[in-house]
Write a protein that holds these residues in place. Structure first.
Motif, PDB file in Angstrom:
ATOM      1  N   VAL A   2       0.829  -1.196   0.000  1.00 28.09           N
ATOM      2  CA  VAL A   2       0.000   0.000   0.000  1.00 28.09           C
ATOM      3  C   VAL A   2       0.862   1.244   0.000  1.00 28.09           C
ATOM      4  CG1 VAL A   2      -1.682   1.337   1.308  1.00 28.09           C
ATOM      5  CG2 VAL A   2      -1.958  -1.135   1.096  1.00 28.09           C
ATOM      6  N   ALA A   3       1.948   1.233   0.799  1.00 27.99           N
ATOM      7  CA  ALA A   3       2.847   2.399   0.853  1.00 27.99           C
ATOM      8  C   ALA A   3       3.465   2.680  -0.506  1.00 27.99           C
ATOM      9  CB  ALA A   3       3.938   2.159   1.892  1.00 27.99           C
ATOM     10  N   ALA A   4       3.841   1.611  -1.247  1.00 25.44           N
ATOM     11  CA  ALA A   4       4.441   1.779  -2.564  1.00 25.44           C
ATOM     12  C   ALA A   4       3.453   2.403  -3.528  1.00 25.44           C
ATOM     13  CB  ALA A   4       4.924   0.431  -3.104  1.00 25.44           C
ATOM     14  N   LEU A   5       2.183   1.986  -3.461  1.00 26.96           N
ATOM     15  CA  LEU A   5       1.175   2.547  -4.336  1.00 26.96           C
ATOM     16  C   LEU A   5       0.904   4.003  -4.005  1.00 26.96           C
ATOM     17  CD1 LEU A   5      -1.355  -0.419  -4.470  1.00 26.96           C
ATOM     18  CD2 LEU A   5       0.096   0.377  -6.316  1.00 26.96           C
ATOM     19  N   GLN A   6       0.902   4.345  -2.713  1.00 27.62           N
ATOM     20  CA  GLN A   6       0.635   5.711  -2.315  1.00 27.62           C
ATOM     21  C   GLN A   6       1.695   6.664  -2.855  1.00 27.62           C
ATOM     22  OE1 GLN A   6       0.291   5.190   1.944  1.00 27.62           O
ATOM     23  NE2 GLN A   6      -1.946   5.093   1.860  1.00 27.62           N
ATOM     24  N   ARG A   7       2.934   6.178  -3.012  1.00 22.44           N
ATOM     25  CA  ARG A   7       3.990   7.044  -3.520  1.00 22.44           C
ATOM     26  C   ARG A   7       3.757   7.411  -4.980  1.00 22.44           C
ATOM     27  NH1 ARG A   7       7.407   3.738  -0.274  1.00 22.44           N
ATOM     28  NH2 ARG A   7       7.924   2.411  -2.051  1.00 22.44           N
ATOM     29  N   GLN A   8       2.864   6.687  -5.659  1.00 22.02           N
ATOM     30  CA  GLN A   8       2.555   7.003  -7.049  1.00 22.02           C
ATOM     31  C   GLN A   8       1.449   8.051  -7.160  1.00 22.02           C
ATOM     32  OE1 GLN A   8       1.779   3.402  -9.270  1.00 22.02           O
ATOM     33  NE2 GLN A   8       3.238   2.245  -8.081  1.00 22.02           N
ATOM     34  N   VAL A   9       0.981   8.568  -6.034  1.00 20.11           N
ATOM     35  CA  VAL A   9      -0.073   9.564  -6.008  1.00 20.11           C
ATOM     36  C   VAL A   9       0.531  10.930  -5.702  1.00 20.11           C
ATOM     37  CG1 VAL A   9      -2.213  10.291  -4.885  1.00 20.11           C
ATOM     38  CG2 VAL A   9      -1.781   7.855  -5.266  1.00 20.11           C
ATOM     39  N   ASP A  10       0.250  11.926  -6.556  1.00 21.24           N
ATOM     40  CA  ASP A  10       0.707  13.294  -6.325  1.00 21.24           C
ATOM     41  C   ASP A  10      -0.379  14.055  -5.587  1.00 21.24           C
ATOM     42  OD1 ASP A  10       3.231  13.292  -7.920  1.00 21.24           O
ATOM     43  OD2 ASP A  10       1.848  12.817  -9.552  1.00 21.24           O
ATOM     44  N   SER A  11       0.014  14.901  -4.646  1.00 20.31           N
ATOM     45  CA  SER A  11      -0.957  15.703  -3.923  1.00 20.31           C
ATOM     46  C   SER A  11      -0.338  17.031  -3.522  1.00 20.31           C
ATOM     47  CB  SER A  11      -1.460  14.962  -2.677  1.00 20.31           C
ATOM     48  OG  SER A  11      -0.389  14.687  -1.786  1.00 20.31           O
ATOM     49  N   ALA A  12      -1.193  18.033  -3.384  1.00 21.86           N
ATOM     50  CA  ALA A  12      -0.732  19.359  -2.971  1.00 21.86           C
ATOM     51  C   ALA A  12      -1.921  20.122  -2.421  1.00 21.86           C
ATOM     52  CB  ALA A  12      -0.112  20.121  -4.147  1.00 21.86           C
ATOM     53  N   SER A  13      -1.638  21.116  -1.610  1.00 20.00           N
ATOM     54  CA  SER A  13      -2.686  21.975  -1.062  1.00 20.00           C
ATOM     55  C   SER A  13      -2.118  23.363  -0.825  1.00 20.00           C
ATOM     56  CB  SER A  13      -3.232  21.395   0.254  1.00 20.00           C
ATOM     57  OG  SER A  13      -2.197  21.284   1.217  1.00 20.00           O
ATOM     58  N   GLY A  14      -3.018  24.327  -0.652  1.00 22.57           N
ATOM     59  CA  GLY A  14      -2.595  25.687  -0.354  1.00 22.57           C
ATOM     60  C   GLY A  14      -1.711  26.277  -1.430  1.00 22.57           C
ATOM     61  N   ARG A  15      -0.606  26.886  -1.008  1.00 21.53           N
ATOM     62  CA  ARG A  15       0.284  27.578  -1.930  1.00 21.53           C
ATOM     63  C   ARG A  15       0.955  26.637  -2.922  1.00 21.53           C
ATOM     64  NH1 ARG A  15      -1.192  32.820  -1.861  1.00 21.53           N
ATOM     65  NH2 ARG A  15      -1.453  33.562   0.273  1.00 21.53           N
ATOM     66  N   GLY A  19       1.570  25.234  -8.241  1.00 22.12           N
ATOM     67  CA  GLY A  19       2.789  24.617  -8.760  1.00 22.12           C
ATOM     68  C   GLY A  19       2.540  23.212  -9.270  1.00 22.12           C
ATOM     69  N   LEU A  20       1.768  22.417  -8.516  1.00 22.87           N
ATOM     70  CA  LEU A  20       1.463  21.062  -8.975  1.00 22.87           C
ATOM     71  C   LEU A  20       0.578  21.105 -10.218  1.00 22.87           C
ATOM     72  CD1 LEU A  20       1.689  18.027  -8.584  1.00 22.87           C
ATOM     73  CD2 LEU A  20      -0.295  18.119  -7.047  1.00 22.87           C
ATOM     74  N   ALA A  21      -0.335  22.073 -10.290  1.00 25.41           N
ATOM     75  CA  ALA A  21      -1.190  22.209 -11.474  1.00 25.41           C
ATOM     76  C   ALA A  21      -0.342  22.444 -12.721  1.00 25.41           C
ATOM     77  CB  ALA A  21      -2.179  23.351 -11.282  1.00 25.41           C
ATOM     78  N   ARG A  22       0.660  23.303 -12.621  1.00 24.26           N
ATOM     79  CA  ARG A  22       1.532  23.558 -13.781  1.00 24.26           C
ATOM     80  C   ARG A  22       2.357  22.326 -14.124  1.00 24.26           C
ATOM     81  NH1 ARG A  22       1.794  28.655 -11.258  1.00 24.26           N
ATOM     82  NH2 ARG A  22       3.610  28.016 -10.029  1.00 24.26           N
ATOM     83  N   MET A  42      -5.417  19.108  -4.042  1.00 20.49           N
ATOM     84  CA  MET A  42      -5.451  18.288  -5.252  1.00 20.49           C
ATOM     85  C   MET A  42      -4.811  16.935  -4.997  1.00 20.49           C
ATOM     86  SD  MET A  42      -3.488  19.080  -8.887  1.00 20.49           S
ATOM     87  CE  MET A  42      -3.944  20.808  -8.761  1.00 20.49           C
ATOM     88  N   THR A  43      -5.391  15.886  -5.596  1.00 23.34           N
ATOM     89  CA  THR A  43      -4.838  14.532  -5.571  1.00 23.34           C
ATOM     90  C   THR A  43      -4.848  14.004  -6.996  1.00 23.34           C
ATOM     91  OG1 THR A  43      -5.702  14.120  -3.344  1.00 23.34           O
ATOM     92  CG2 THR A  43      -5.078  12.192  -4.647  1.00 23.34           C
ATOM     93  N   SER A  44      -3.734  13.395  -7.433  1.00 22.50           N
ATOM     94  CA  SER A  44      -3.629  12.971  -8.829  1.00 22.50           C
ATOM     95  C   SER A  44      -2.837  11.674  -8.928  1.00 22.50           C
ATOM     96  CB  SER A  44      -2.946  14.072  -9.648  1.00 22.50           C
ATOM     97  OG  SER A  44      -2.861  13.713 -11.012  1.00 22.50           O
ATOM     98  N   ALA A  45      -3.209  10.829  -9.905  1.00 24.14           N
ATOM     99  CA  ALA A  45      -2.508   9.556 -10.103  1.00 24.14           C
ATOM    100  C   ALA A  45      -2.601   9.128 -11.558  1.00 24.14           C
ATOM    101  CB  ALA A  45      -3.099   8.470  -9.200  1.00 24.14           C
ATOM    102  N   ARG A  51      -4.231  10.191 -16.787  1.00 19.51           N
ATOM    103  CA  ARG A  51      -4.017  10.769 -15.463  1.00 19.51           C
ATOM    104  C   ARG A  51      -5.360  11.246 -14.934  1.00 19.51           C
ATOM    105  NH1 ARG A  51      -0.464  12.666 -11.851  1.00 19.51           N
ATOM    106  NH2 ARG A  51       1.369  12.191 -13.127  1.00 19.51           N
ATOM    107  N   LEU A  52      -5.684  10.813 -13.718  1.00 21.61           N
ATOM    108  CA  LEU A  52      -6.934  11.185 -13.061  1.00 21.61           C
ATOM    109  C   LEU A  52      -6.611  12.087 -11.877  1.00 21.61           C
ATOM    110  CD1 LEU A  52     -10.028  10.836 -12.782  1.00 21.61           C
ATOM    111  CD2 LEU A  52      -9.563   8.833 -11.334  1.00 21.61           C
ATOM    112  N   THR A  53      -7.315  13.210 -11.782  1.00 19.73           N
ATOM    113  CA  THR A  53      -7.053  14.197 -10.742  1.00 19.73           C
ATOM    114  C   THR A  53      -8.362  14.632 -10.096  1.00 19.73           C
ATOM    115  OG1 THR A  53      -5.138  15.038 -11.964  1.00 19.73           O
ATOM    116  CG2 THR A  53      -6.022  16.441 -10.226  1.00 19.73           C
ATOM    117  N   ARG A  54      -8.333  14.772  -8.774  1.00 21.67           N
ATOM    118  CA  ARG A  54      -9.469  15.346  -8.038  1.00 21.67           C
ATOM    119  C   ARG A  54      -8.990  16.627  -7.382  1.00 21.67           C
ATOM    120  NH1 ARG A  54     -11.546  11.734  -3.294  1.00 21.67           N
ATOM    121  NH2 ARG A  54      -9.432  12.220  -2.594  1.00 21.67           N
ATOM    122  N   LEU A  55      -9.778  17.691  -7.480  1.00 24.31           N
ATOM    123  CA  LEU A  55      -9.368  18.944  -6.847  1.00 24.31           C
ATOM    124  C   LEU A  55     -10.558  19.645  -6.216  1.00 24.31           C
ATOM    125  CD1 LEU A  55     -10.202  21.736  -8.605  1.00 24.31           C
ATOM    126  CD2 LEU A  55      -8.527  20.775 -10.169  1.00 24.31           C
TER     127      LEU A  55
END
Length: 314
Positions: A2-15, A19-22, A42-45, A51-55
């Motif tokens: 599960v930890a290995a799969l989670q590392r394939q998920v990009d996420s960011a918040s606030g400021r 940057g992650l959007a770009r 935002m969460t993306s994988a 690529r699927l993203t939720r924001l």
């Protein structure tokens, strides 16, 4: 696992949100105005080729004037699903409203402006351009819209995207890839593409391989040309790029270096013999050192670059 799969998920918040959007969507500019950027997250994988993203974000405007300005910007078709709030997409002289439980499919390589007039929750799906037939891409000169209340296919896609992002940490790479392909097929059906005809005309991996080769040829002189850059530009995962080259029985990196050596050999055949000419050719084709170039050249042709040039001059 599960930890290995989670590392394939990009996420960011606030400021870090903009940057992650770009990084994920290319050369976009976000303007929150008086809105609260700190409320954004935002969460993306990757799902194989997609690529699927939720924001979630406060009201803001997205300007996409030069989304594919750099070689490593993703060249992908984009789909936005509005799960909360309202927005509008202006592109090609048309303004497409994106109300709740509706979606819009558009080509972000064409200049656009996405106005989120209220706080929004959205799901975004990026599909590599090669995943859609050329006729389908041509239909996206203006945005394509659909609403779940009127379109059963739209309802299915919305449900699949929502359930996938909630279960993303529990899906291995193979399952993610399978779900991504299902989403591609749903999108192709929605915009009127004939799936069976498209599949009989061209294998998607073959189409991807040709597009990668064209991209490599244009950017061959870049020393930072990598598989990661190629995958980002093609809008797919690194693993998908390697799959495309399986039919060639070589890796993408092997193809790049072999092509560089071939072009160097052709240029040396027209050599004039001035000092530093070999090094100049090597560096112009993306080799980081003369030693590396000499080793690669000898491995390919059995002689050194200088011996090859002398034989060509004589």
């Amino acid at each position: 696992m599960v930890a290995a799969l989670q590392r394939q998920v990009d996420s960011a918040s606030g400021r870090a949100f903009a940057g992650l959007a770009r990084n994920l969507f290319g050369n976009v500019r976000l303007d929150f105005g008086a809105g609260g950027e700190e409320k954004s997250r935002m969460t993306s994988a990757m799902l194989g080729a997609c690529r699927l993203t939720r924001l979630e974000a406060d009201r803001h405007v997205v300007f996409g004037d030069h989304v594919t300005a750099a070689p490593d910007d993703p060249d992908a078709i984009k789909l936005i699903v509005q799960t909360e709030g309202s927005a509008s997409l202006t592109q090609g002289g048309l303004q497409a409203l994106v109300p709740q439980n509706a979606l819009v499919i558009y080509d972000p390589s064409r200049p656009y402006m996405l106005t989120n007039s209220t706080p929004v929750r959205q799901m975004l799906l990026q599909l590599p351009r090669h995943a859609l037939p050329a006729t389908a891409v041509e239909r996206l000169a203006q945005p394509f819209t659909a609403h779940a209340e009127q379109d059963g296919m739209c309802r299915i896609l919305l449900s699949l995207m929502d359930s996938t992002i909630h279960e993303i940490d529990l899906l291995d790479e193979a399952r993610r890839s399978s779900v991504g392909q299902t989403m591609i097929d749903l999108v192709r059906t929605m915009i009127g593409a004939d799936l069976q005809q498209a599949r009989s005309v061209a294998n998607p991996l073959y189409v991807l391989l040709q597009r990668i080769k064209d991209f490599i040829d244009i950017n061959l002189e870049r020393p930072d040309l990598t598989v990661t850059m190629i995958a980002r530009r093609m809008g797919c995962s690194v693993r998908y790029v390697y799959r495309a080259f399986e039919v060639e029985c070589m890796t993408p990196s092997d193809y790049i270096w072999d092509l560089r050596v071939q072009k160097a050999a052709a240029q040396l055949q027209e050599a004039s013999g001035y000092a530093g000419e070999i090094s100049g050719i090597a560096f112009a084709l993306g080799f980081s050192s003369s030693a590396h170039f000499s080793r690669a050249f000898r491995h390919r042709y059995g002689v050194s670059p200088s011996q090859w040039r002398k034989a060509s001059i004589s």
